[in-house]
Every structure is written in C-alpha cells, then in structure tokens.
Design a protein around this motif. Sequence first.
Motif, PDB file in Angstrom:
ATOM      1  N   LYS A 372       0.832  -1.213   0.000  1.00 29.33           N
ATOM      2  CA  LYS A 372       0.000   0.000   0.000  1.00 29.33           C
ATOM      3  C   LYS A 372       0.866   1.263   0.000  1.00 29.33           C
ATOM      4  CE  LYS A 372      -4.219   0.163   2.094  1.00 29.33           C
ATOM      5  NZ  LYS A 372      -5.069   0.075   3.283  1.00 29.33           N
ATOM      6  N   ASP A 373       1.952   1.241   0.735  1.00 28.66           N
ATOM      7  CA  ASP A 373       2.854   2.407   0.811  1.00 28.66           C
ATOM      8  C   ASP A 373       3.766   2.538  -0.401  1.00 28.66           C
ATOM      9  OD1 ASP A 373       1.821   2.919   3.280  1.00 28.66           O
ATOM     10  OD2 ASP A 373       3.633   2.433   4.413  1.00 28.66           O
ATOM     11  N   LYS A 374       3.725   1.554  -1.313  1.00 22.51           N
ATOM     12  CA  LYS A 374       4.651   1.556  -2.458  1.00 22.51           C
ATOM     13  C   LYS A 374       6.097   1.757  -1.970  1.00 22.51           C
ATOM     14  CE  LYS A 374       1.695   3.060  -6.273  1.00 22.51           C
ATOM     15  NZ  LYS A 374       0.337   3.027  -5.883  1.00 22.51           N
ATOM     16  N   PHE A 375       6.465   0.918  -1.025  1.00 23.64           N
ATOM     17  CA  PHE A 375       7.781   1.043  -0.375  1.00 23.64           C
ATOM     18  C   PHE A 375       8.922   0.991  -1.389  1.00 23.64           C
ATOM     19  CE2 PHE A 375      10.957  -1.109   2.688  1.00 23.64           C
ATOM     20  CZ  PHE A 375      11.320   0.090   3.264  1.00 23.64           C
ATOM     21  N   TYR A 376       8.739   0.203  -2.445  1.00 23.03           N
ATOM     22  CA  TYR A 376       9.777   0.129  -3.480  1.00 23.03           C
ATOM     23  C   TYR A 376       9.375   0.882  -4.747  1.00 23.03           C
ATOM     24  CZ  TYR A 376      12.121  -3.088  -0.431  1.00 23.03           C
ATOM     25  OH  TYR A 376      12.773  -3.617   0.654  1.00 23.03           O
ATOM     26  N   GLY A 377       8.587   1.927  -4.598  1.00 17.99           N
ATOM     27  CA  GLY A 377       8.175   2.720  -5.745  1.00 17.99           C
ATOM     28  C   GLY A 377       6.902   2.177  -6.371  1.00 17.99           C
ATOM     29  N   ASP A 378       6.550   2.756  -7.532  1.00 17.11           N
ATOM     30  CA  ASP A 378       5.280   2.423  -8.169  1.00 17.11           C
ATOM     31  C   ASP A 378       5.159   0.943  -8.521  1.00 17.11           C
ATOM     32  OD1 ASP A 378       4.310   4.916  -7.918  1.00 17.11           O
ATOM     33  OD2 ASP A 378       4.839   5.575  -9.956  1.00 17.11           O
ATOM     34  N   ASP A 379       6.292   0.306  -8.783  1.00 16.09           N
ATOM     35  CA  ASP A 379       6.215  -1.108  -9.174  1.00 16.09           C
ATOM     36  C   ASP A 379       6.520  -2.053  -8.002  1.00 16.09           C
ATOM     37  OD1 ASP A 379       8.884  -0.536  -8.952  1.00 16.09           O
ATOM     38  OD2 ASP A 379       9.483  -1.729 -10.687  1.00 16.09           O
ATOM     39  N   THR A 380       6.215  -1.610  -6.792  1.00 10.60           N
ATOM     40  CA  THR A 380       6.470  -2.443  -5.607  1.00 10.60           C
ATOM     41  C   THR A 380       5.827  -3.823  -5.750  1.00 10.60           C
ATOM     42  OG1 THR A 380       6.684  -0.540  -4.155  1.00 10.60           O
ATOM     43  CG2 THR A 380       6.094  -2.612  -3.091  1.00 10.60           C
ATOM     44  N   ALA A 381       4.535  -3.848  -6.100  1.00 10.96           N
ATOM     45  CA  ALA A 381       3.832  -5.142  -6.199  1.00 10.96           C
ATOM     46  C   ALA A 381       4.481  -6.006  -7.281  1.00 10.96           C
ATOM     47  CB  ALA A 381       2.359  -4.916  -6.491  1.00 10.96           C
TER      48      ALA A 381
END
Length: 398
Positions: A372-381
């Motif tokens: 949810k926080d996009k911890f690794y940026g927009d492509d986290t998921a």
Amino acid sequence: MRHVTPTSSSARVASIMAVALLAFPACKKESKPAGDDTAGKEGEKAPGGGPSTGDTPPAGGGKIALLLPESQTARYEAADRPYFEGKFKELCPDVEIVYSNANQVAADQQQQAEAAIAQGVKVMVLDPVDGDAAGAIVNDAKAKNIPVISYDRLIKGGSSPDYYVSFDNERVGQLQAQALLEKLTADGKKEPKITMINGSPTDNNATLFKNGAHKVFDGKVKIVKEDAAANWKPEEAQQLMEQFIAAIGPKGFDGAYQANDGTAGGAIAAMKAAGIDPKTKPTTGQDAEVAAIQRILAGEQYMTVYKAIRPEAEKTAELACALYKGEKPADGVVTGKVNNGTIDVPSVLLTPIAVTADGAGETESVADTIVKDKFYGDDTAAQICKGYEKACEAAKIQ
Ligand code: BGC
C-alpha cells in the motif's frame, strides 16, 4: 490483523511527512549559497555551530557528508541514500553531498569521514559501523564545528552528536519476539524452543533489538542457542545456524529469532541445507527486503519488521539542510532524547510495524503496509510478485 490501527500505514507516513514539512518551514525557503551573509540569520544558531556567517564558502556552494555503513543490506543503497539525496537536493539545491559507504569496515568509515572533513563538509550525517569507534569521528567533526546527525544507529564513544534520527529499536525487537511467540503458541507449542541470532555487537541497534526480544521471550520460551552474526553478515548467520543444527538436531528448535532479513536468509539457507523445511520453523526478520517478503509469501520466513525508511531519510535531510544553513529545527521536530552515555541526544524516533503474509495476530499484512505504501516505488507489487504470482494472489497483492 490489528484492528485498532485507526489509519492505514500510508496515511501514517503521509501524516508524518506533513508534520515534517510543517516542522521545517525554513528548509522550504530557497537555498542560499553558503556564502550569502544572510545564511544562518533566519533561525537560531544550530547546536554544534553549523556554517558560521563569516565563512567563505567554496565556489558553487558548500558540501555536507552522508556516510552509510554497509551495502549487503539492501536498504542503504536502495532507500536511505536515494531518499536522503532526493530530499536534500530539493531543499538545499546548491549544496553538494559527499557520499561514502563503509561496507561494514569501521576503519574505512573513519578514513571516509576524515576525507569528508578535509573536503570542508559543513554537516555530517553518520550511520556508524561501530557506534563506539565512531565517537572519535564525531569528536573530530565537532572540533571543526561540524554538526553531526547520528543516523539510524546511535553514536556513543564519549561523543556528543547533535541529533539522532532512528526508529524505536527496542520496539523492533519486541515486535519480532511477540510475533514469533504468538505464532508458536498458535501452532500449539507448549514450551517453545528457539534459537537466537542477534545482529552485530558493534551496532547499538543490535543491542536494542536483542534487549527488546529478551523482554518478551524470557520466562516464556526456552532459548536453546544464542549468538551474534558479526557485522550483520548473512553468511556468518548461515554458519551459526549450521552449528546450532549440528549441536541440537533438527528437532531441537521450534522457531528462529533472526535480527534482520539478511541474517534470516542465511539461517533459512542453513535449514534447507540440513534438510529442514523452513515452513516448519517460523523465522523472524527486519527491513522488509524484497527477498524476505518473497520468502514470507512462500511461507519460508514468518515475519519482517517494516520500517518506513523514506520519512527517516527525509527528516534527516531536512535536519541536515537546516543545520547547513545554521538554523535550529522548528519546535516539535525533535520528539525526545536518547542518552548515548555522554549526553541526552535530541532525537526523532519513528514507529516500526510487524508484518506477516496475512496480518496474523498483532501484525499487519504485506498488502496493507509495504504494498500500500509503495515502499519500493510504483512497481512495488510487480517487484515482489515476480515469480511469486500465485502467492501474491493468495495474499491479495496486486
Ligand atoms: C539497521 C537495520 C539493518 C542492520 C544491518 C541496523 O542498524 O537498523 O535496518 O538491517 O543495521 O545493516
């Protein structure tokens, strides 16, 4: 799932950031060249001096130092450095950042610090390899009137750093231990037996993680083996785990306390090599590394501790910029004090979060936090789910 949490973690981070922006209005002003004689007059004089108004700056603006401890743990190059640099360049665009990573060698960090001081840095942000040895670096810097921010790890060694920005690190250890204890209890283990591999003894954080974990474990679990991975090395953790298994046998432990994700990876590799299915030995970690989240989704690691590095790095950048300008941070920025054996260091301490695949018990889920926080940026998921598509579906990550 912990339902008491009133806001999502992204909302929490957003509110932290909002507070930070309100708290550092001076840093939002257009940066002046360090030689501008109004520099340092807008706010109160910073502790440790900061650049004095009479200094002649190097042409094209001055310099500050960012000194990070190692690169085997993903966070430093992937998050701490870029988030710090991004924010600092936005706030103090004319100021150069002298960057070094010590690869967990204290003597190298000492040299890197000396080189930065020789280059004329006006502020030092230092995440120490060795908290005691780094006291000498702070003393050298302070002798040159360079303020020092102790970043993530506390600097001790008879020194007086100006600020300390980190997480509540004893809480990190408590969260790890609580999650493991809850899991072992839920699995029906009556008198759980665990192994413990702590972090580097030269890192004050490792001591705090360990103390926090012991507060939860002592009297409730049997610690059959305990040691520390020197310099946080995953391969050292792997060797220790191999030795533990050789001594106590595969049935000699029910779960494994590992202080961070890197060392968890080492311990899990040792389990696999010994023919143990890591799914049967819940293992803790910390840092929310992509590899660890994948292990969590695959059931090989039980939990990690998610620490939102972005606010940690950005708050530090705001502090560093204010100090560069010779200003003191506005009221409310510093939320506490932590004693380093010499002084009470004005401190900013952020809140860590325990994370499991589905948010069992008191923990939160990967989907509700890191994704949810996009911890690794927009492509986290996408990064997390590459090769783990089915597990991601099951954990409602998209
Ligand atoms: C940090 C952890 C990190 C460890 C190894 C600690 O001081 O707080 O996030 O995993 O060092 O670098």
